[in-house]
Design a protein around this motif. Structure first.
Motif, PDB file in Angstrom:
ATOM      1  N   ILE A 195       0.850  -1.188   0.000  1.00  0.00           N
ATOM      2  CA  ILE A 195       0.000   0.000   0.000  1.00  0.00           C
ATOM      3  C   ILE A 195       0.890   1.244   0.000  1.00  0.00           C
ATOM      4  O   ILE A 195       2.028   1.205   0.459  1.00  0.00           O
ATOM      5  CB  ILE A 195      -0.959   0.096   1.218  1.00  0.00           C
ATOM      6  CG1 ILE A 195      -0.220  -0.085   2.536  1.00  0.00           C
ATOM      7  CG2 ILE A 195      -2.105  -0.848   1.090  1.00  0.00           C
ATOM      8  CD1 ILE A 195      -1.088   0.225   3.752  1.00  0.00           C
ATOM      9  N   PHE A 384      -4.303  -3.538   6.449  1.00  0.00           N
ATOM     10  CA  PHE A 384      -3.233  -4.143   5.643  1.00  0.00           C
ATOM     11  C   PHE A 384      -2.448  -5.154   6.470  1.00  0.00           C
ATOM     12  O   PHE A 384      -2.163  -6.267   6.007  1.00  0.00           O
ATOM     13  CB  PHE A 384      -2.310  -3.042   5.121  1.00  0.00           C
ATOM     14  CG  PHE A 384      -1.185  -3.550   4.259  1.00  0.00           C
ATOM     15  CD1 PHE A 384      -1.432  -4.047   2.989  1.00  0.00           C
ATOM     16  CD2 PHE A 384       0.122  -3.549   4.723  1.00  0.00           C
ATOM     17  CE1 PHE A 384      -0.399  -4.523   2.194  1.00  0.00           C
ATOM     18  CE2 PHE A 384       1.161  -4.011   3.934  1.00  0.00           C
ATOM     19  CZ  PHE A 384       0.902  -4.509   2.675  1.00  0.00           C
TER      20      PHE A 384
ATOM     21  N   ALA B 223      -7.924   1.500  -3.400  1.00  0.00           N
ATOM     22  CA  ALA B 223      -7.042   1.115  -2.282  1.00  0.00           C
ATOM     23  C   ALA B 223      -7.635   1.559  -0.949  1.00  0.00           C
ATOM     24  O   ALA B 223      -7.514   0.853   0.056  1.00  0.00           O
ATOM     25  CB  ALA B 223      -5.661   1.722  -2.483  1.00  0.00           C
ATOM     26  N   ASP B 228      -6.017  -4.172  -2.688  1.00  0.00           N
ATOM     27  CA  ASP B 228      -4.659  -3.884  -3.155  1.00  0.00           C
ATOM     28  C   ASP B 228      -4.787  -3.329  -4.573  1.00  0.00           C
ATOM     29  O   ASP B 228      -5.070  -4.073  -5.522  1.00  0.00           O
ATOM     30  CB  ASP B 228      -3.831  -5.186  -3.134  1.00  0.00           C
ATOM     31  CG  ASP B 228      -2.369  -4.935  -3.483  1.00  0.00           C
ATOM     32  OD1 ASP B 228      -2.041  -3.825  -3.936  1.00  0.00           O
ATOM     33  OD2 ASP B 228      -1.552  -5.867  -3.308  1.00  0.00           O
TER      34      ASP B 228
END
Lengths: 415, 372
Positions: A195, A384, B223, B228
């Motif tokens: 990211i 994430f 995102a 992703d």
């Protein structure tokens, strides 16, 4: 969720982009329910010496468990010899030579690497790519790993020793799109989960004093630079540009260099170097500036650019710095220079055109509010990390740990 | 426009700064306008002699000392060459000033005593460095000529502002892609992912998918939803992926209008980045359907045109990609004879041919597998 963060230095007194970023993330994640954050770091606070200053052992700082490990060696002069040699063609340096460079760059922290090898964390994050703690830690880590490269276009990035660090990690977190493009241009990491996150901006402290008063400039307008006052950050170049500017444009405009000094301050009647200042003073100085100048070509994020916009100050950045240029272009909040001529024209324009300065700062503030506020950023980062944890560690090549620093010294002497 | 009187004070007539921007997109355009004005002002100062070249050279060398090599694009060759030129001269006039009274005399004495030797050596070093510098000038001239020639031949990129952000959800081919890739193990990339809906559907089906889109802001929006997704072109991205690292590549959107050389590169890269057994899904308009389905400006400015599926099959076969299936789909138009018009078998047959040849579904999804 337990996250371990590995960083070579840690603490409120550590001034460094990557180290500060690691602390900001750690402290905010530690506040999230169900999250436990532990930092594995060295006892050193100075990256030039790696001298053990803090004691070994476990402590707590703002809700984060900090485990410190002694460095086995201070930085040695041989590092600078080898650095000078490989700087010309870093990609051509052999793997062995580049690994010696990493060992000499340090910090060599065997206890820390052993702790990473025995970690019970769900994910281990390494920050930044450049140091031995990251290279060795990634090699031995049994848990899924995330690398925050904090990379910029410097010779070290092209050393082969880092190839395994980048391709062996389970996830990558970038500061900017420019950093991602740079890293993907050097290492084949495109398929790895990743990211572009960046950093959040804290709310500024309330105004206390006029910035010029803090600087002792009694009402004079000034440009300011915030951060480590160092040749490599472009401060010498900025001071020289400013001195010539003042010769050609006599006025009461001053330049304030605000931050710890790496060397003697520039000797010029219109340049003030404050050294480290308290946080409220920093914000007051920033708030009162005509513009904040970021002369460094080597930034991976540059939080001060966003901080300037937060308090309504436009920025001037180095036109060869991909990260700060990205901020300016995306936001429309800052001007840039890549020659003395453009520096002069940009400063002329900002000094004489208050409306332009306001418009730029407002655009920058909108950009900061949209993309760089902590709650949203931390939410994305936590998501994430959870994804990386759920994927599990991928099979990694296990190169040997770095040879001791003595091996590096012997090598340099041999040469 | 800006103008600067001789006293250095800047005055402005109507300029970009007179129209402040309120929206982020406008802000970027506004900034670009201001920088154009600043560049024009720099050019004016240089032309007027207001900026002494020696001052500029000295300070710009200082600037370059702290700049990454290559950071300034095509200008870097000339700038680096200027640094070479600046360093080509070796000065034998050693500074002899000293803080001690006798020091200057001693230094001057050493300078005179060794002068004959130093001059002899330095003369040869200087001749060598000037020869190298001259050769580099010739090389740079050649490189610039070549760049100019190549630029003249290269089709310009399609301006992203005329390319709509894709929204694959609900399209006839998205479900076929999900079906083809469900159960696949390994990373799957979708180029030109647009709003990310196909990536989302693949992830929901248990596929380890990520997306790319040339519109950076569109990718960022995806995102932020926790997927992703990154900004960028699939072709460039594949360069940054190790060989055999992907389980599948889904190509849509701009893959249709790649230039011929880029198309060849795409096939080579896609095949080599797929693991053996990996899948390529390629969605495209057919050559006939292209005119109907593509936005007119994109269709006109595109450097390449869509291929027939057979051509993709042919190109892929050379690199170990074996065709699995070609699905036809997309909007179809039909000429229908209206009510009350007398029917004729011959006319119906002709209309049917026209319908099939020209107005049949104008898109296809090609699915191929890397077999070697």
């Amino acid at each position: 969720m337990k996250l371990a963060i590995v960083t070579p230095r840690y603490g409120a007194q550590v001034i460094g982009g990557a180290e500060t970023a690691a602390r900001m993330l750690a402290e905010r994640l530690a506040c999230r329910p169900g999250w436990e954050v532990e930092v594995l770091t060295s006892c050193a606070l100075d990256h030039l010496t790696w001298e053990n200053v803090e004691g070994e052992g476990t402590s707590s700082l703002n809700g984060v468990t900090v485990r410190r490990f002694a460095t086995s060696n201070p930085r040695v002069l041989e590092y600078f010899e080898l650095d000078g040699r490989i700087r010309v063609a870093p990609a051509a340096a052999s793997l062995a030579t580049s690994r010696r460079w990493v060992a000499l760059n340090g910090p060599m922290c065997p206890g820390l690497v052993d702790a990473v090898a025995g970690t019970d964390a769900d994910v281990v994050a390494f920050y930044p790519y450049l140091f031995a703690t990251t290279v060795d830690g990634l090699t031995v880590c049994p848990a899924p790993t995330v690398l925050h490269p904090a990379a910029h276009d410097e010779p070290a990035l092209y050393l082969r020793a880092f190839r395994q660090s980048f391709s062996g990690t389970d996830g990558l977190v970038y500061h900017t799109r420019a950093e991602r493009r740079l890293v993907e241009g050097v290492f084949p990491v495109g398929a790895q989960p990743q990211i572009v996150l960046g950093l959040g901006v804290d709310e500024p402290t309330s105004p206390r004093r006029d910035g010029a008063e803090v600087l002792g400039l009694s009402g004079r307008p000034y440009l300011c630079y915030l951060g480590r006052v160092d040749e490599h950050k472009g401060c010498g170049m900025l001071a020289e540009f400013f001195a010539r500017y003042k010769e050609r444009r006599p006025s009461d405009l001053a330049l304030a260099l605000v931050g710890p000094l790496s060397g003697p301050p520039p000797d010029h009647p219109d340049i003030v170097a404050t050294g480290t200042v308290a946080e409220p003073d920093k914000w007051d100085v920033l708030r009162g500036a005509t513009a904040m100048v970021s002369p460094s070509a080597y930034e991976s994020f540059s939080l001060v650019v966003l901080e300037a916009w937060t308090v309504g100050v436009p920025v001037v950045v180095n036109g060869t710095c991909a990260a700060t240029m990205e901020h300016c272009r995306r936001s429309g909040g800052g001007l840039w220079f890549d020659t003395y001529a453009s520096f002069e024209a940009v400063v002329d324009r900002l000094v004489s055109d208050g409306r332009l300065a306001r418009t730029l700062a407002e655009a920058g503030a909108r950009y900061t509010d949209t993309y760089y506020r902590w709650p949203a950023l931390i939410g994305r980062y936590a998501g994430f990390i959870e994804q990386i944890a759920s994927r599990g560690p991928k099979a990694r090549l296990r190169p040997p740990r770095l040879a001791s620093i003595e091996g590096g010294i012997a090598y340099v002497r041999e040469q | 426009m800006t103008s600067t009187p001789t006293n250095g004070e800047t005055t402005r007539s109507a300029s970009a700064a007179d129209q402040p921007a309120d929206q982020p997109a406008d802000a970027a355009a506004y900034l670009a306008g201001v920088m154009v004005e600043i560049d024009a002002e720099v050019a004016r100062r240089r032309a007027s002699g207001e900026l002494p070249p020696a001052l500029e050279r000295e300070l710009d060398e200082l600037f370059l000392e702290f700049s990454p090599l290559g950071a300034r694009g095509s200008a870097r060759l000339r700038e680096t060459l200027a640094l070479v030129d600046g360093a080509a001269y070796v000065d034998t006039a050693v500074p002899v000033a000293s803080q001690k009274a006798a020091g200057a005399y001693v230094k001057r004495g050493i300078q005179k005593a060794t002068g004959w030797y130093m001059n002899y050596v330095v003369h040869q070093v200087t001749r060598f460095s000037w020869s190298v510098s001259r050769m580099l000038h010739v090389l740079v001239d050649h490189v610039e000529d070549l760049e100019q020639a190549v630029d003249g031949l290269r089709p310009p990129d399609v301006d992203l502002s005329v390319v709509p952000v894709a929204a694959p959800s609900g399209t006839w081919w998205a479900s076929l892609v999900v079906e083809a890739l469900t159960g696949i193990r390994g990373r799957v990339v979708h180029g030109d992912c647009g709003d990310g809906s196909l990536v989302e559907a693949l992830v929901a089906a248990g596929v380890d998918a990520y997306g790319l889109d040339p519109h950076d802001d569109a990718a960022e929006a995806v995102a932020i939803r926790g997927l992703d997704a990154r900004g960028g072109r699939l072709l460039d991205h594949l360069e940054a992926v190790p060989e055999e690292a992907l389980a599948a590549v889904v190509a849509s959107g701009s893959v249709q209008w790649l230039s011929p050389s880029e198309r060849d590169r795409f096939v080579v890269l896609a095949a080599s980045r797929l693991a053996v057994g990996g899948i390529l899904c390629l969605h495209s308009a057919s050559p006939i359907g292209w005119e109907r389905s593509c936005p007119p400006v994109v269709a006109d400015l595109a450097p390449g045109r869509p291929l027939h599926p057979e051509t993709w099959e042919h190109l892929g076969a050379r690199h170990g990609l074996r065709l699995r299936a070609v699905h036809q789909g997309g909007a179809a138009e039909r000429i229908v004879v209206g009510e009350g018009v007398p029917s004729s078998d011959a006319l119906d047959a002709l209309i049917s041919v026209v319908n099939d040849r020209l107005l049949a579904p104008g898109e296809y999804l090609l699915v191929a597998e890397r077999v070697q």
